[in-house]
Design a protein around this motif. Structure first.
Motif, PDB file in Angstrom:
ATOM      1  N   GLU A  34       7.796  -0.309 -20.601  1.00  0.00           N
ATOM      2  CA  GLU A  34       6.384  -0.036 -20.868  1.00  0.00           C
ATOM      3  C   GLU A  34       5.489  -1.149 -20.345  1.00  0.00           C
ATOM      4  N   ALA A  35       6.024  -2.365 -20.298  1.00  0.00           N
ATOM      5  CA  ALA A  35       5.227  -3.510 -19.855  1.00  0.00           C
ATOM      6  C   ALA A  35       5.208  -3.675 -18.342  1.00  0.00           C
ATOM      7  N   LEU A  36       6.012  -2.881 -17.644  1.00  0.00           N
ATOM      8  CA  LEU A  36       6.097  -3.022 -16.194  1.00  0.00           C
ATOM      9  C   LEU A  36       4.898  -2.371 -15.524  1.00  0.00           C
ATOM     10  N   SER A  37       4.255  -3.103 -14.648  1.00  0.00           N
ATOM     11  CA  SER A  37       3.147  -2.580 -13.851  1.00  0.00           C
ATOM     12  C   SER A  37       3.247  -3.158 -12.452  1.00  0.00           C
ATOM     13  N   MET A  38       2.598  -2.522 -11.510  1.00  0.00           N
ATOM     14  CA  MET A  38       2.615  -3.021 -10.135  1.00  0.00           C
ATOM     15  C   MET A  38       1.953  -4.393 -10.061  1.00  0.00           C
ATOM     16  N   ARG A  39       0.938  -4.606 -10.875  1.00  0.00           N
ATOM     17  CA  ARG A  39       0.265  -5.906 -10.862  1.00  0.00           C
ATOM     18  C   ARG A  39       1.201  -7.014 -11.342  1.00  0.00           C
ATOM     19  N   LYS A  40       1.890  -6.768 -12.465  1.00  0.00           N
ATOM     20  CA  LYS A  40       2.810  -7.779 -12.988  1.00  0.00           C
ATOM     21  C   LYS A  40       3.990  -7.995 -12.044  1.00  0.00           C
ATOM     22  N   LEU A  41       4.447  -6.919 -11.429  1.00  0.00           N
ATOM     23  CA  LEU A  41       5.548  -7.049 -10.480  1.00  0.00           C
ATOM     24  C   LEU A  41       5.106  -7.881  -9.284  1.00  0.00           C
ATOM     25  N   GLY A  42       3.900  -7.630  -8.779  1.00  0.00           N
ATOM     26  CA  GLY A  42       3.390  -8.423  -7.672  1.00  0.00           C
ATOM     27  C   GLY A  42       3.275  -9.889  -8.039  1.00  0.00           C
ATOM     28  N   GLU A  43       2.802 -10.178  -9.254  1.00  0.00           N
ATOM     29  CA  GLU A  43       2.686 -11.566  -9.701  1.00  0.00           C
ATOM     30  C   GLU A  43       4.040 -12.253  -9.757  1.00  0.00           C
ATOM     31  N   SER A  44       5.047 -11.530 -10.220  1.00  0.00           N
ATOM     32  CA  SER A  44       6.383 -12.123 -10.316  1.00  0.00           C
ATOM     33  C   SER A  44       6.963 -12.452  -8.947  1.00  0.00           C
ATOM     34  N   LEU A  45       6.522 -11.706  -7.934  1.00  0.00           N
ATOM     35  CA  LEU A  45       7.015 -11.913  -6.572  1.00  0.00           C
ATOM     36  C   LEU A  45       6.089 -12.815  -5.763  1.00  0.00           C
ATOM     37  N   GLY A  46       4.949 -13.171  -6.349  1.00  0.00           N
ATOM     38  CA  GLY A  46       3.999 -14.032  -5.645  1.00  0.00           C
ATOM     39  C   GLY A  46       3.236 -13.328  -4.547  1.00  0.00           C
ATOM     40  N   VAL A  47       2.995 -12.024  -4.720  1.00  0.00           N
ATOM     41  CA  VAL A  47       2.265 -11.257  -3.712  1.00  0.00           C
ATOM     42  C   VAL A  47       1.220 -10.387  -4.406  1.00  0.00           C
ATOM     43  N   GLU A  48       0.297  -9.876  -3.622  1.00  0.00           N
ATOM     44  CA  GLU A  48      -0.664  -8.927  -4.152  1.00  0.00           C
ATOM     45  C   GLU A  48       0.035  -7.584  -4.419  1.00  0.00           C
ATOM     46  N   ALA A  49      -0.432  -6.894  -5.442  1.00  0.00           N
ATOM     47  CA  ALA A  49       0.201  -5.624  -5.804  1.00  0.00           C
ATOM     48  C   ALA A  49       0.218  -4.639  -4.638  1.00  0.00           C
ATOM     49  N   MET A  50      -0.830  -4.674  -3.822  1.00  0.00           N
ATOM     50  CA  MET A  50      -0.900  -3.741  -2.705  1.00  0.00           C
ATOM     51  C   MET A  50       0.239  -3.938  -1.716  1.00  0.00           C
ATOM     52  N   SER A  51       0.775  -5.146  -1.636  1.00  0.00           N
ATOM     53  CA  SER A  51       1.885  -5.416  -0.716  1.00  0.00           C
ATOM     54  C   SER A  51       3.133  -4.631  -1.098  1.00  0.00           C
ATOM     55  N   LEU A  52       3.237  -4.301  -2.374  1.00  0.00           N
ATOM     56  CA  LEU A  52       4.426  -3.589  -2.838  1.00  0.00           C
ATOM     57  C   LEU A  52       4.517  -2.186  -2.262  1.00  0.00           C
ATOM     58  N   TYR A  53       3.360  -1.620  -1.930  1.00  0.00           N
ATOM     59  CA  TYR A  53       3.338  -0.245  -1.449  1.00  0.00           C
ATOM     60  C   TYR A  53       3.883  -0.106  -0.030  1.00  0.00           C
ATOM     61  N   ASN A  54       4.215  -1.225   0.585  1.00  0.00           N
ATOM     62  CA  ASN A  54       4.929  -1.168   1.861  1.00  0.00           C
ATOM     63  C   ASN A  54       6.418  -0.888   1.639  1.00  0.00           C
ATOM     64  N   HIS A  55       6.861  -0.982   0.387  1.00  0.00           N
ATOM     65  CA  HIS A  55       8.278  -0.858   0.085  1.00  0.00           C
ATOM     66  C   HIS A  55       8.576   0.225  -0.946  1.00  0.00           C
ATOM     67  N   VAL A  56       7.609   0.536  -1.794  1.00  0.00           N
ATOM     68  CA  VAL A  56       7.735   1.651  -2.737  1.00  0.00           C
ATOM     69  C   VAL A  56       6.434   2.439  -2.681  1.00  0.00           C
ATOM     70  N   SER A  57       6.544   3.750  -2.756  1.00  0.00           N
ATOM     71  CA  SER A  57       5.350   4.575  -2.594  1.00  0.00           C
ATOM     72  C   SER A  57       4.504   4.639  -3.861  1.00  0.00           C
ATOM     73  N   GLY A  58       5.078   4.255  -4.993  1.00  0.00           N
ATOM     74  CA  GLY A  58       4.339   4.298  -6.243  1.00  0.00           C
ATOM     75  C   GLY A  58       5.273   4.058  -7.409  1.00  0.00           C
ATOM     76  N   LYS A  59       4.763   4.270  -8.627  1.00  0.00           N
ATOM     77  CA  LYS A  59       5.552   3.976  -9.829  1.00  0.00           C
ATOM     78  C   LYS A  59       6.800   4.846  -9.926  1.00  0.00           C
ATOM     79  N   GLU A  60       6.698   6.131  -9.581  1.00  0.00           N
ATOM     80  CA  GLU A  60       7.864   6.999  -9.672  1.00  0.00           C
ATOM     81  C   GLU A  60       8.953   6.578  -8.696  1.00  0.00           C
ATOM     82  N   ASP A  61       8.557   6.211  -7.494  1.00  0.00           N
ATOM     83  CA  ASP A  61       9.517   5.732  -6.503  1.00  0.00           C
ATOM     84  C   ASP A  61      10.150   4.428  -6.976  1.00  0.00           C
TER      85      ASP A  61
END
Length: 228
Positions: A34-61
């Protein structure tokens, strides 16, 4: 001459789908799904959340990939060990994976776009049962009842208000102390004669129930395929 700068900038590992998924699994393990979000995931990786969408299409993916990571940790059954031993070991491996990733309980069979590790796992289970002499219909029944038991037991373990034998004993004694003597004789008998015995652990019930299921499945096999 100016002194040489010996400070080196840490080289960041390149962002990949695998790295994103494994970081998401670590976050979910630590804080819950429940606590997982793209923003928190991006912070943990040291990148902007938008960068994640180059590797996953969204939360379901992302969830599809995380579940695939969990399935990849589970031991694949092999017909070389015999169907019964393979299903026993596979059940234990699933349970261990779910104990590490409790957030995955309830999600393991819910994905509509399963990944390669998930499909490989399911295919191996089906193949092991078929090579063990299970007709197609009995294979489907076996897969269903085994997973219902494994996931159900894991869910029950997750929800229990105790973990250690000491906590189990304390809770049982507390509950028993809250009602009059003789009010619930069968509960009292079970607690006294079983739960409060030295070394009791609820987790040990898993192996007993699993053997009952395996015995039942074996009785459903064609006679030539049963153990002698």
């Amino acid at each position: 001459m100016a002194p040489r700068n010996t400070t080196r900038t840490a080289k960041r590992d390149p962002l990949t789908r695998d790295r994103v998924l494994r970081s998401a699994v670590e976050l979910a393990d630590a804080s819950g799904i429940e606590a997982l979000s793209m923003r928190k995931l991006g912070e943990s990786l040291g990148v902007e959340a938008m960068s994640l969408y180059n590797h996953v299409s969204g939360k379901e993916d992302l969830l599809d990939g995380m579940i695939d990571v969990v399935f990849d940790e589970i031991e694949l059954p092999s017909s070389e060990d015999g169907w019964r031993e393979s299903m026993r070991r596979r059940a234990g491996s699933v349970r261990e994976a779910l104990s590490r990733h409790r957030w995955a309980i309830g999600l393991m069979e819910s994905r509509v776009t399963p990944g390669p590790a998930t499909l490989r796992h399911h295919d191996a289970v089906i193949g092991c049962l078929r090579q063990g002499g299970f007709p197609v219909a009995l294979t489907a029944h076996a897969f269903s009842v085994l997973d219902s038991y494994i996931y159900g037991f894991a869910l029950q373990e997750k929800s229990l208000p105790f973990e250690t034998p000491e906590e189990t004993s304390e809770l049982a004694q507390s509950i028993m102390g809250g009602f009059a003597e003789g009010a619930y004789p069968h509960l009292a008998e079970l607690a006294t004669a079983h739960i409060l015995q030295p070394g009791y652990s609820y987790g040990d019930e898993f192996a007993f129930g699993l053997e009952l299921i395996l015995d039942g499945l074996e009785r459903g096999l064609p006679k030539g395929r049963r153990r002698k």
